[in-house]
Design a protein around this motif. Sequence first.
Motif, PDB file in Angstrom:
ATOM      1  N   PHE A  74      -4.034 -27.447  64.549  1.00  0.00           N
ATOM      2  CA  PHE A  74      -4.021 -28.670  63.734  1.00  0.00           C
ATOM      3  C   PHE A  74      -5.444 -29.170  63.472  1.00  0.00           C
ATOM      4  O   PHE A  74      -5.728 -29.694  62.395  1.00  0.00           O
ATOM      5  N   ALA A  75      -6.344 -28.976  64.437  1.00  0.00           N
ATOM      6  CA  ALA A  75      -7.745 -29.361  64.218  1.00  0.00           C
ATOM      7  C   ALA A  75      -8.376 -28.478  63.150  1.00  0.00           C
ATOM      8  O   ALA A  75      -9.129 -28.959  62.289  1.00  0.00           O
ATOM      9  N   LEU A  76      -8.055 -27.188  63.173  1.00  0.00           N
ATOM     10  CA  LEU A  76      -8.605 -26.252  62.190  1.00  0.00           C
ATOM     11  C   LEU A  76      -8.034 -26.534  60.805  1.00  0.00           C
ATOM     12  O   LEU A  76      -8.779 -26.590  59.814  1.00  0.00           O
ATOM     13  N   GLY A  77      -6.722 -26.713  60.724  1.00  0.00           N
ATOM     14  CA  GLY A  77      -6.073 -26.942  59.440  1.00  0.00           C
ATOM     15  C   GLY A  77      -6.521 -28.226  58.764  1.00  0.00           C
ATOM     16  O   GLY A  77      -6.890 -28.236  57.583  1.00  0.00           O
ATOM     17  N   TYR A  78      -6.501 -29.314  59.515  1.00  0.00           N
ATOM     18  CA  TYR A  78      -6.859 -30.610  58.930  1.00  0.00           C
ATOM     19  C   TYR A  78      -8.363 -30.851  58.926  1.00  0.00           C
ATOM     20  O   TYR A  78      -8.866 -31.637  58.122  1.00  0.00           O
ATOM     21  N   GLY A  79      -9.090 -30.170  59.804  1.00  0.00           N
ATOM     22  CA  GLY A  79     -10.547 -30.318  59.818  1.00  0.00           C
ATOM     23  C   GLY A  79     -11.225 -29.569  58.689  1.00  0.00           C
ATOM     24  O   GLY A  79     -12.385 -29.839  58.361  1.00  0.00           O
ATOM     25  N   ALA A  80     -10.489 -28.631  58.076  1.00  0.00           N
ATOM     26  CA  ALA A  80     -11.052 -27.840  56.979  1.00  0.00           C
ATOM     27  C   ALA A  80     -11.467 -28.717  55.805  1.00  0.00           C
ATOM     28  O   ALA A  80     -12.357 -28.355  55.027  1.00  0.00           O
ATOM     29  N   ARG A  81     -10.863 -29.901  55.672  1.00  0.00           N
ATOM     30  CA  ARG A  81     -11.188 -30.786  54.546  1.00  0.00           C
ATOM     31  C   ARG A  81     -12.650 -31.225  54.568  1.00  0.00           C
ATOM     32  O   ARG A  81     -13.199 -31.628  53.542  1.00  0.00           O
ATOM     33  N   LEU A  82     -13.293 -31.138  55.730  1.00  0.00           N
ATOM     34  CA  LEU A  82     -14.710 -31.490  55.820  1.00  0.00           C
ATOM     35  C   LEU A  82     -15.566 -30.517  55.015  1.00  0.00           C
ATOM     36  O   LEU A  82     -16.677 -30.849  54.593  1.00  0.00           O
TER      37      LEU A  82
END
Length: 200
Positions: free
Chosen positions: A160-168
């Motif tokens: 979930f950190a990878l998936g949602y952090g990708a927006r950065l």
Amino acid sequence: MNTSDYISGFLLGLSLIIAIGSQNAFVLKQGLKREHIFFVCLFCAVSDALLISAGVGGFGAVTARYPHVIDIAKIAGVLFLLGYGLQSLYASVRVSHALTVEGQVVSRLKKALLLCFGFTWLNPHVYLDTLVLVGMVSTGASSKLTFAIGAISASFFFFFALGYGARLLRPLFGKPKAWNILDALVGLLMLYLAWHLYQS
């Protein structure tokens, strides 16, 4: 709950999935495109949870006794990675990407989950990591359940950190050329992983 067992399981689980691989590259790409992020991350995390539970429950002994199960997954994994890698390389030179409009979904959820299934369940390393390695290490824990919960928590946290952090990284991919470069890198990564899997 034994805190040390939980931490040990969490750190082991995190160390096994944090390396860049085909599954992580796919989750990152879905995060950048904002396509089905929740369901893709949930599928990966739940798959890990099932495999970790089976490993801690003793399924590692079964795969050790019947190694042909992993061999079959290896062959299927090589073919899958080759196909996806070649497709990504083709897209890097033939497809002009653009980020999706907010709220607009381009690819179907079914397709995303089928690809996710391939990256997860056709990867023999995931069986070695979860069924065998995690299963073996868990035998040294005073509470196998707590250890398993720790390892499963790491999977949920990471995906979930990878998936949602990708927006950065999203501003970087405002130009189609950046997507072509990403496709090329993903394609080369998939071909390398296919070769590495074949050699292992």
